[in-house]
Design an enzyme around this catalytic site. Structure first.
Site, short mmCIF file in Angstrom:
data_model
loop_
_atom_site.label_atom_id
_atom_site.label_comp_id
_atom_site.label_asym_id
_atom_site.label_seq_id
_atom_site.Cartn_x
_atom_site.Cartn_y
_atom_site.Cartn_z
N ASP A 99 -61.15 100.62 -34.75
CA ASP A 99 -62.32 100.38 -35.60
C ASP A 99 -63.26 99.42 -34.89
O ASP A 99 -62.83 98.42 -34.31
CB ASP A 99 -61.90 99.80 -36.95
CG ASP A 99 -63.05 99.78 -37.94
OD1 ASP A 99 -63.35 100.85 -38.50
OD2 ASP A 99 -63.65 98.71 -38.15
N ASN A 157 -75.98 98.48 -37.23
CA ASN A 157 -76.80 99.52 -37.84
C ASN A 157 -77.96 98.91 -38.63
O ASN A 157 -79.10 99.40 -38.56
CB ASN A 157 -75.94 100.39 -38.78
CG ASN A 157 -75.41 101.63 -38.09
OD1 ASN A 157 -75.89 102.03 -37.04
ND2 ASN A 157 -74.40 102.24 -38.68
N HIS A 180 -79.83 103.33 -37.13
CA HIS A 180 -78.72 104.25 -36.91
C HIS A 180 -78.77 104.92 -35.54
O HIS A 180 -77.72 105.27 -34.99
CB HIS A 180 -78.69 105.31 -38.01
CG HIS A 180 -78.25 104.75 -39.34
ND1 HIS A 180 -76.93 104.53 -39.64
CD2 HIS A 180 -78.96 104.35 -40.42
CE1 HIS A 180 -76.83 104.02 -40.86
NE2 HIS A 180 -78.05 103.91 -41.36
N ASP A 195 -75.62 104.86 -33.24
CA ASP A 195 -75.00 106.07 -32.70
C ASP A 195 -74.76 105.94 -31.20
O ASP A 195 -73.75 106.42 -30.67
CB ASP A 195 -75.88 107.29 -32.98
CG ASP A 195 -75.80 107.74 -34.42
OD1 ASP A 195 -74.95 107.22 -35.18
OD2 ASP A 195 -76.59 108.63 -34.81
N GLU A 215 -67.28 104.62 -38.00
CA GLU A 215 -67.06 103.84 -36.77
C GLU A 215 -65.58 103.72 -36.47
O GLU A 215 -65.14 102.79 -35.82
CB GLU A 215 -67.69 102.45 -36.88
CG GLU A 215 -67.10 101.55 -37.92
CD GLU A 215 -67.78 101.64 -39.29
OE1 GLU A 215 -67.66 100.68 -40.05
OE2 GLU A 215 -68.43 102.66 -39.59
#
Length: 298
Positions: free
Chosen positions: A174, A182, A187, A191, A217
């Site tokens: 994680d 973010n 975003h 990404d 994530e």
């Protein structure tokens, strides 16, 4: 945090490799086009492909009408062959029962109540189906396995490991404090961070390992033939590589770290759900103990 002193012989087997990058189109394949297992596929080459209800089959069709070991398909020189394995519902080729036969492009194979289509390497459909297969099994953002495909593969690997008494470990990865990334940079930048981490995962897994993005994530890696010590060595190398990498979301240098939870197949965790729950519990502990660390669930 769990500590393991010194690399074991098994740990040393988990070496850097090119990882599970997208494979080139194979020579031929069989695809389930009707009934149980719809969409399932197995590539066919010289090694014999087992079709059946068993979780250890190369193409598993989990339906009562299918025998555990129903039929085999393989390439023999320039030909592709199929053989019935004494199935209760005899294998049928283009609706005719067979003991053994030769496959041609577009042939239909009936296995229990399911129908398979044979696609030869000469078929224009082969490349098209390869693209469809990739879309169905890969995560579009990272090119790792998607969650559904990962769970299917995990089910099979757990069954094999339990049956043959082989080691199997799982890592859940994680990204630490990803939401602020973010929120601050957007975003698109987020990404890009995920793609960069996925690339590091690609570079650290072996060819037999199965890596996936299973959540926003969150990533997972299944490590066949690895015990907890070997998985710990792999996870520590991956954790260190991410911590040392340069991330620039929004054009600003930022340190990104990951936390990893590990579980090993054992009598206490001898199913897909049990193994995942144990790895998730270890991940939770890694987060609670300060993040950027690896923990093993005992």
């Amino acid at each position: 945090m769990d500590n393991r002193n010194g690399p074991s012989e098994t740990t040393q087997r988990t070496l850097l490799s090119d990882g599970p990058h997208r494979a080139a189109p194979r020579s031929a394949c069989v695809v389930v086009i009707h009934g149980a297992g719809l969409g399932g596929r197995a590539d066919v080459d010289t090694a014999r492909v087992l079709v059946g209800r068993s979780q250890e089959a190369d193409l598993c069709i989990a339906h009562k009408s299918v025998s555990r070991e129903h039929c085999q398909v393989w390439r023999d020189g320039d030909e592709y062959r199929i053989r019935d394995l004494g199935a209760t519902n005899t294998t049928r080729l283009n609706d005719a029962p067979i003991t053994e036969g030769t496959l041609a492009d577009g042939d239909h194979v009936t296995v229990g109540e399911s129908i398979l289509k044979f696609i030869s390497h000469t078929s224009v459909e082969a490349n098209y189906h390869e693209e469809i297969y990739q879309l169905a099994t890969r995560d579009a953002l990272t090119d790792l396995c998607n969650r559904r495909h990962f769970l299917e593969q995990m089910e099979r690997e757990v069954a094999r490991a339990v049956r043959h008494g082989r080691p199997l470990a799982m890592c859940i990865v994680d990204v630490d404090l990803f939401k602020p990334v973010n929120d601050r940079y957007g975003h698109i930048s987020g990404d890009e961070v995920l793609r960069q981490i996925a690339d590091l995962v690609h570079r650290h897994v072996r060819h037999d390992d199965i890596a996936a993005r299973i959540g926003g994530e969150e990533f997972a890696v299944l490590l066949p033939e690895c015990d907890a010590n070997a998985a710990y060595g792999f996870a520590e190398r991956l954790r260190a590589a991410v911590a040392a990498a340069t991330f620039t979301p929004g054009g600003e240098p930022r340190r990104i770290t990951i936390s990893i939870g590990i579980a090993e197949l054992s009598p206490a965790h001898d199913s897909r759900a049990g193994l995942m729950a144990a790895a998730d519990a270890a991940l939770y502990r890694a987060k609670e103990e300060g993040r950027n660390r690896v923990c093993i669930e005992s």
